[in-house]
Design a protein around this motif. Structure first.
Motif, PDB file in Angstrom:
ATOM      1  N   GLU A  43    -105.773  21.158  37.647  1.00  0.00           N
ATOM      2  CA  GLU A  43    -106.870  20.192  37.601  1.00  0.00           C
ATOM      3  C   GLU A  43    -107.892  20.925  36.976  1.00  0.00           C
ATOM      4  O   GLU A  43    -108.811  20.292  36.325  1.00  0.00           O
ATOM      5  N   GLU A  60    -107.397  21.674  33.354  1.00  0.00           N
ATOM      6  CA  GLU A  60    -107.664  20.492  32.564  1.00  0.00           C
ATOM      7  C   GLU A  60    -108.840  19.959  32.421  1.00  0.00           C
ATOM      8  O   GLU A  60    -109.157  19.715  31.206  1.00  0.00           O
ATOM      9  N   LEU A  61    -109.777  20.017  33.514  1.00  0.00           N
ATOM     10  CA  LEU A  61    -111.186  19.743  33.169  1.00  0.00           C
ATOM     11  C   LEU A  61    -111.728  20.805  32.103  1.00  0.00           C
ATOM     12  O   LEU A  61    -112.409  20.404  31.255  1.00  0.00           O
ATOM     13  N   ASP A  82    -110.363  22.462  29.999  1.00  0.00           N
ATOM     14  CA  ASP A  82    -109.825  22.437  28.541  1.00  0.00           C
ATOM     15  C   ASP A  82    -110.332  21.101  27.712  1.00  0.00           C
ATOM     16  O   ASP A  82    -110.250  20.963  26.631  1.00  0.00           O
ATOM     17  N   SER A  83    -110.755  20.097  28.748  1.00  0.00           N
ATOM     18  CA  SER A  83    -111.153  18.838  28.157  1.00  0.00           C
ATOM     19  C   SER A  83    -112.710  19.059  27.647  1.00  0.00           C
ATOM     20  O   SER A  83    -113.078  18.183  27.057  1.00  0.00           O
ATOM     21  N   ARG A  84    -113.477  19.777  27.999  1.00  0.00           N
ATOM     22  CA  ARG A  84    -114.775  20.129  27.684  1.00  0.00           C
ATOM     23  C   ARG A  84    -114.919  21.074  26.668  1.00  0.00           C
ATOM     24  O   ARG A  84    -114.369  22.095  26.844  1.00  0.00           O
ATOM     25  N   LYS A  85    -115.930  20.992  26.000  1.00  0.00           N
ATOM     26  CA  LYS A  85    -116.193  22.191  24.836  1.00  0.00           C
ATOM     27  C   LYS A  85    -117.401  23.039  25.071  1.00  0.00           C
ATOM     28  O   LYS A  85    -117.763  23.994  24.380  1.00  0.00           O
ATOM     29  N   GLU A 138    -117.252  16.087  34.258  1.00  0.00           N
ATOM     30  CA  GLU A 138    -116.843  14.856  33.671  1.00  0.00           C
ATOM     31  C   GLU A 138    -118.016  14.228  33.136  1.00  0.00           C
ATOM     32  O   GLU A 138    -119.019  14.051  33.664  1.00  0.00           O
ATOM     33  N   SER A 181    -116.926   8.003  31.633  1.00  0.00           N
ATOM     34  CA  SER A 181    -115.358   8.131  32.103  1.00  0.00           C
ATOM     35  C   SER A 181    -115.250   8.357  33.740  1.00  0.00           C
ATOM     36  O   SER A 181    -114.285   7.930  34.232  1.00  0.00           O
ATOM     37  N   ARG A 187    -111.333  27.402  19.317  1.00  0.00           N
ATOM     38  CA  ARG A 187    -111.732  26.180  20.176  1.00  0.00           C
ATOM     39  C   ARG A 187    -112.725  25.272  19.391  1.00  0.00           C
ATOM     40  O   ARG A 187    -112.746  24.292  19.485  1.00  0.00           O
TER      41      ARG A 187
END
Length: 176
Positions: free
Chosen positions: A13, A16-17, A19-22, A75, A79, A115
């Motif tokens: 988890e 995933e977090l 990887d989802s933010r740049k 996050e 969302s 990235r």
């Protein structure tokens, strides 16, 4: 539950977090000891983060004077199911300025280009851009109310992770 089992459960988890933010929020400390909040695009390396910062940016100056900092990956508000309990991971980090001609600089640059694209190569050619390796010392992962985990030690998941079970209390209990 053992630290390894907890890490096995929340580790994906956290990944995933991340990887989802740049970009992340970056808190550094000024010369006079004041906190300074900013943000920076980041890349993930071998259990660390890489950032490429202009030396005219306050946070780059701060990291050179005081390498202790904190980063927050969170996050998006839009969302989030609950604004007061957004999914987030924060780290206390130690910043290391990398030499331009080092293998570590090249590794960090490759991670950042992968990235964020070719703009990073262009920025890296400018003399005022410095690369830092941010090494996690400790951290905290929050999944929601009563679902927080603290980790300590090096790496993105630390060397030990624990579920923080003694959290929220009614006001009367907390004041007793």
């Amino acid at each position: 539950m053992t630290s390894e089992r907890i890490a096995g459960r929340v580790g994906p988890e956290i990944k995933e977090l991340l990887d989802s933010r740049k970009s992340f929020f970056l808190s550094s400390i000024t010369k006079d000891g004041s906190p300074y909040a900013s943000y920076a695009p980041f890349a993930i390396g071998d259990e660390c983060f890489y950032v490429l910062l202009s030396e005219i940016a306050v946070h780059a100056v701060n990291l050179q004077v005081n390498p202790t900092a904190s980063v927050l990956v969170i996050e998006d508000e839009d969302s989030a199911k609950e604004l007061f309990a957004r999914l987030r991971v924060s780290y206390q980090v130690q910043a290391n300025l990398l030499a331009v001609d080092s293998d570590e600089w090249q590794h960090g640059l490759a991670q950042l280009v992968n990235r964020h694209g070719e703009l990073v190569n262009n920025l890296s050619q400018l003399g005022d851009f410095k690369m830092f390796r941010l090494e996690p010392i400790s951290g905290r992962f929050v999944k929601g109310f009563g679902r927080a985990f603290a980790f300590s030690g090096k790496g993105l998941l630390g060397e030990q992770i624990v579920h923080m079970r003694d959290g929220h209390k009614k006001r009367e209990e907390a004041e007793a």
